[in-house]
Design an enzyme around this catalytic site. Structure first.
Site, PDB file in Angstrom:
ATOM      1  CG  LEU A  25     -30.396 -30.895 -16.606  1.00 42.43           C
ATOM      2  CD1 LEU A  25     -30.746 -30.659 -15.143  1.00 42.43           C
ATOM      3  CD2 LEU A  25     -29.881 -29.586 -17.232  1.00 42.43           C
ATOM      4  N   GLY A  26     -27.773 -34.201 -19.206  1.00 39.67           N
ATOM      5  CA  GLY A  26     -26.648 -35.125 -19.381  1.00 39.67           C
ATOM      6  C   GLY A  26     -26.644 -36.327 -18.455  1.00 39.67           C
ATOM      7  CB  SER A  27     -29.304 -38.369 -16.834  1.00 38.99           C
ATOM      8  OG  SER A  27     -30.040 -38.877 -17.928  1.00 38.99           O
ATOM      9  CB  SER A  28     -27.289 -40.632 -21.340  1.00 36.66           C
ATOM     10  OG  SER A  28     -26.913 -39.509 -22.098  1.00 36.66           O
TER      11      SER A  28
ATOM     12  CE  LYS B  38     -25.930 -31.387 -21.387  1.00 40.54           C
ATOM     13  NZ  LYS B  38     -26.653 -32.356 -21.855  1.00 40.54           N
TER      14      LYS B  38
ATOM     15  CD  GLU C 220     -23.861 -39.651 -23.787  1.00 39.81           C
ATOM     16  OE1 GLU C 220     -24.864 -40.271 -23.380  1.00 39.81           O
ATOM     17  OE2 GLU C 220     -23.910 -38.451 -24.089  1.00 39.81           O
TER      18      GLU C 220
ATOM     19  CB  SER D 177     -28.553 -40.266 -10.619  1.00 38.46           C
ATOM     20  OG  SER D 177     -28.250 -39.101 -11.325  1.00 38.46           O
TER      21      SER D 177
ATOM     22  CG  ASP E 190     -24.221 -34.206 -23.323  1.00 39.93           C
ATOM     23  OD1 ASP E 190     -23.944 -33.072 -23.726  1.00 39.93           O
ATOM     24  OD2 ASP E 190     -25.372 -34.669 -23.364  1.00 39.93           O
TER      25      ASP E 190
HETATM   26  N1  LIG Z   1     -29.919 -42.759 -13.054  1.00 46.86           N
HETATM   27  C1  LIG Z   1     -29.909 -43.541 -14.129  1.00 46.86           C
HETATM   28  N2  LIG Z   1     -29.991 -44.882 -13.997  1.00 46.86           N
HETATM   29  C2  LIG Z   1     -29.973 -45.669 -15.077  1.00 46.86           C
HETATM   30  N3  LIG Z   1     -29.894 -45.237 -16.358  1.00 46.86           N
HETATM   31  C3  LIG Z   1     -29.828 -43.926 -16.561  1.00 46.86           C
HETATM   32  C4  LIG Z   1     -29.814 -43.007 -15.462  1.00 46.86           C
HETATM   33  N4  LIG Z   1     -29.715 -41.773 -15.971  1.00 46.86           N
HETATM   34  C5  LIG Z   1     -29.676 -41.908 -17.313  1.00 46.86           C
HETATM   35  N5  LIG Z   1     -29.738 -43.187 -17.691  1.00 46.86           N
HETATM   36  C6  LIG Z   1     -29.712 -43.703 -19.075  1.00 46.86           C
HETATM   37  O1  LIG Z   1     -29.661 -42.581 -19.942  1.00 46.86           O
HETATM   38  C7  LIG Z   1     -30.826 -42.530 -20.811  1.00 46.86           C
HETATM   39  C8  LIG Z   1     -31.326 -41.097 -20.931  1.00 46.86           C
HETATM   40  O2  LIG Z   1     -30.438 -40.436 -21.757  1.00 46.86           O
HETATM   41  P1  LIG Z   1     -30.821 -39.233 -22.719  1.00 46.86           P
HETATM   42  O3  LIG Z   1     -29.581 -38.916 -23.455  1.00 46.86           O
HETATM   43  O4  LIG Z   1     -32.057 -39.528 -23.501  1.00 46.86           O
HETATM   44  O5  LIG Z   1     -31.201 -38.051 -21.703  1.00 46.86           O
HETATM   45  P2  LIG Z   1     -30.243 -37.059 -20.901  1.00 46.86           P
HETATM   46  O6  LIG Z   1     -28.850 -37.551 -21.012  1.00 46.86           O
HETATM   47  O7  LIG Z   1     -30.796 -36.925 -19.532  1.00 46.86           O
HETATM   48  O8  LIG Z   1     -30.439 -35.688 -21.675  1.00 46.86           O
HETATM   49  P3  LIG Z   1     -29.423 -34.953 -22.736  1.00 46.86           P
HETATM   50  O9  LIG Z   1     -28.771 -36.053 -23.508  1.00 46.86           O
HETATM   51  O10 LIG Z   1     -30.316 -34.104 -23.586  1.00 46.86           O
HETATM   52  O11 LIG Z   1     -28.512 -34.169 -21.885  1.00 46.86           O
HETATM   53  C9  LIG Z   1     -31.834 -43.446 -20.189  1.00 46.86           C
HETATM   54  O12 LIG Z   1     -32.555 -44.100 -21.226  1.00 46.86           O
HETATM   55  C10 LIG Z   1     -30.989 -44.465 -19.415  1.00 46.86           C
HETATM   56  O13 LIG Z   1     -30.646 -45.517 -20.274  1.00 46.86           O
HETATM   57  C1  LIG Z   2     -28.375 -32.826 -28.656  1.00 43.79           C
HETATM   58  C2  LIG Z   2     -26.911 -32.928 -28.233  1.00 43.79           C
HETATM   59  O1  LIG Z   2     -26.169 -31.943 -28.954  1.00 43.79           O
HETATM   60  C3  LIG Z   2     -26.722 -32.592 -26.777  1.00 43.79           C
HETATM   61  C4  LIG Z   2     -27.459 -33.469 -25.812  1.00 43.79           C
HETATM   62  O2  LIG Z   2     -27.148 -33.047 -24.488  1.00 43.79           O
HETATM   63  C5  LIG Z   2     -26.417 -34.300 -28.579  1.00 43.79           C
HETATM   64  C6  LIG Z   2     -24.913 -34.414 -28.487  1.00 43.79           C
HETATM   65  O3  LIG Z   2     -24.210 -33.414 -28.661  1.00 43.79           O
HETATM   66  O4  LIG Z   2     -24.470 -35.544 -28.319  1.00 43.79           O
HETATM   67 MG   LIG Z   3     -27.902 -37.812 -22.906  1.00 47.70          MG
END
Ligand SMILES: Nc1ncnc2c1ncn2[C@@H]1O[C@H](COP(=O)(O)OP(=O)(O)OP(=O)(O)O)[C@@H](O)[C@H]1O
Ligand SMILES: C[C@@](O)(CCO)CC(=O)[O-]
Ligand SMILES: [Mg+2]
Length: 414
Positions: free
Chosen positions: A141-144, A12, A185, A133, A196
């Protein structure tokens, strides 16, 4: 649910309202059309184990069925209870299973998996979960959320909570995935707003607002305009969990200053939603202005990074458009909404100088598109060689485009 099973969810982009969304302010996000996570669930080689193969974070772990038995009886707890607060009994029971994975990306991914698996599947074993992925990890970009949604959908099906034969995900099933991915999450980053995982579940674009009672409200924004934008990933690592808790601490230390900032961000998101519902040449400048102000407020909350300011500085000096960080900040990605008359050569120069001088990666991607989706076992078996080959570690993520729901010839159900 017969195996194999394939699930998928998008990443996202938050247009307005990251961080303030955690404090129940409205926010707007859209799914990223081409960047998605895929989860393949197959029979494990050994009937007594549950295996995770998450190569993007170097996690290949097996638990024996005996480790998964003897978990606390979660009897009366429904998803809303877990949404309000993760079960302390379950957390304590999972701790020994996670011990060897402490202090790493692996820990949070495995914790998310185990919490959902034990809650929804009990002690079932003989299953392997493999992830691939195209999303950058920890980049905003919301990988978690996309991984939490893939897991909630797959585990919900394995545990018999979601229909195995449906030709469409129903409203209730999507709600189930939304809630359980929110719980996932929470395992990954403590106090998520839920925006997200809502976007990764429902797709398209949403105007989101978390409610005081831990429920969430997400309104689909129909006809979300394709705003010309460039996403730039600084590649600077950071953790959403740490950034979100930093903002919470600032609000505690400086409530008179920081609370109005967060409220202003909510007003920006509401105004942004009105503009996006009726975007035209005459209100496009205001949209850019809101982007600029939103970034300034995020800087004030302490979640920018010098590496993100490089993108903003270059965009501003080239007068190419308006830039803000997107996601949790602290590194990761920025989005630049291009001015309507931005010349093509200036756009190219902007991208190449960020790539060559700073080693950043730029993406031009459409917004919107399907949320979570799955392919049932008979379809997978008919295309097994192709699908299995894409999960090979040596296969580049660019090849995943053949799987894209909505574009692929495979029968995704969503
Ligand atoms: N491809 C993947 N394989 C395994 N675990 C993943 C993968 N992608 C994300 N994760 C999990 O998500 C965590 C990263 O989440 P984090 O919320 O910090 O970053 P994000 O979701 O990419 O960014 P944001 O939340 O700002 O959108 C990693 O620590 C891991 O546990
Ligand atoms: C920083 C934040 O606002 C967005 C992360 O993509 C956290 C959340 O809303 O869960
Ligand atoms: Mg995240």
């Amino acid at each position: 649910m017969p195996l194999p099973l394939l699930t998928s969810a998008p990443g996202k982009v938050i247009i307005f309202g990251e961080h303030s969304a955690v404090f129940n302010e409205p926010a707007i996000a859209a799914s990223v059309a081409s960047l998605r996570t895929y989860l393949l669930v197959t029979e494990a080689e050994n009937a007594d184990i549950v295996e995770l193969d998450f190569p993007d974070i170097g996690l290949d772990h097996k638990w024996h069925v005996s480790e998964l038995s003897g978990m606390p009886d979660l009897g009366e707890l429904g998803p809303i209870d877990h949404c309000k607060e993760l079960s302390t009994d379950l957390n304590a029971a999972l701790e020994p299973l996670l011990q060897s994975l402490h202090g790493s990306l692996k820990y949070h991914a495995a914790y998310c998996f185990l919490y959902l698996y034990v809650s929804l599947c009990g002690a079932r074993s003989g299953v392997k979960f493999s992830v691939k992925s195209s999303l950058p990890i920890g980049a905003g970009l919301g990988s978690s959320a996309s991984i939490a949604v893939c897991l909630a959908l797959a585990i919900g099906k394995l545990g018999g909570h979601l229909s195995s034969e449906a030709q469409k995900l129903t409203k209730d099933e999507l709600k189930f995935v939304d809630r359980w991915s929110f719980i996932g999450e929470k395992c990954i980053h403590g106090t998520p707003s839920g925006i997200d995982n809502a976007v990764a579940t429902y797709g398209n674009a949403v105007l989101f607002q978390r409610q005081a009672n831990a429920e969430t409200r997400s309104e689909q924004i129909s006809d979300f305009p394709q705003i010309p934008m460039i996403l730039t990933n600084t590649g600077i690592p950071r953790s959403t969990k740490v950034l979100v808790s930093g903002v919470k601490d600032l609000l505690t230390r400086q409530p008179d200053i920081a609370v109005p900032i967060v409220k202003s961000m909510g007003i920006i998101a509401s105004r942004g939603a009105q503009i996006l519902a009726d975007l035209s040449a005459s209100n496009y400048t205001e949209l850019c202005e809101l982007v600029r102000i939103n970034h300034g407020l995020l800087v004030a909350l302490g979640v920018s990074h010098p590496g993100l300011e490089v993108i903003k500085g270059l965009g501003d000096s080239m007068a190419i458009g308006a830039t803000k960080l997107t996601g949790a900040g602290g590194g990761g990605c920025a989005l630049t909404i291009l001015k309507q008359d931005a010349p093509e050569d200036a756009i190219t120069k902007f991208k190449t100088s960020l790539e060559s001088a700073h080693g950043y990666k730029t993406y031009v991607t459409g917004l919107g598109g399907p949320g979570c989706a799955f392919i049932a076992s008979d379809q997978i078996l008919q295309n097994y060689e192709l699908i299995e080959s894409l999960f090979d570690n040596n296969v580049a993520v660019s090849n995943l485009s053949v799987l894209l729901p909505g574009k692929s010839s495979l029968q995704w159900i969503y």
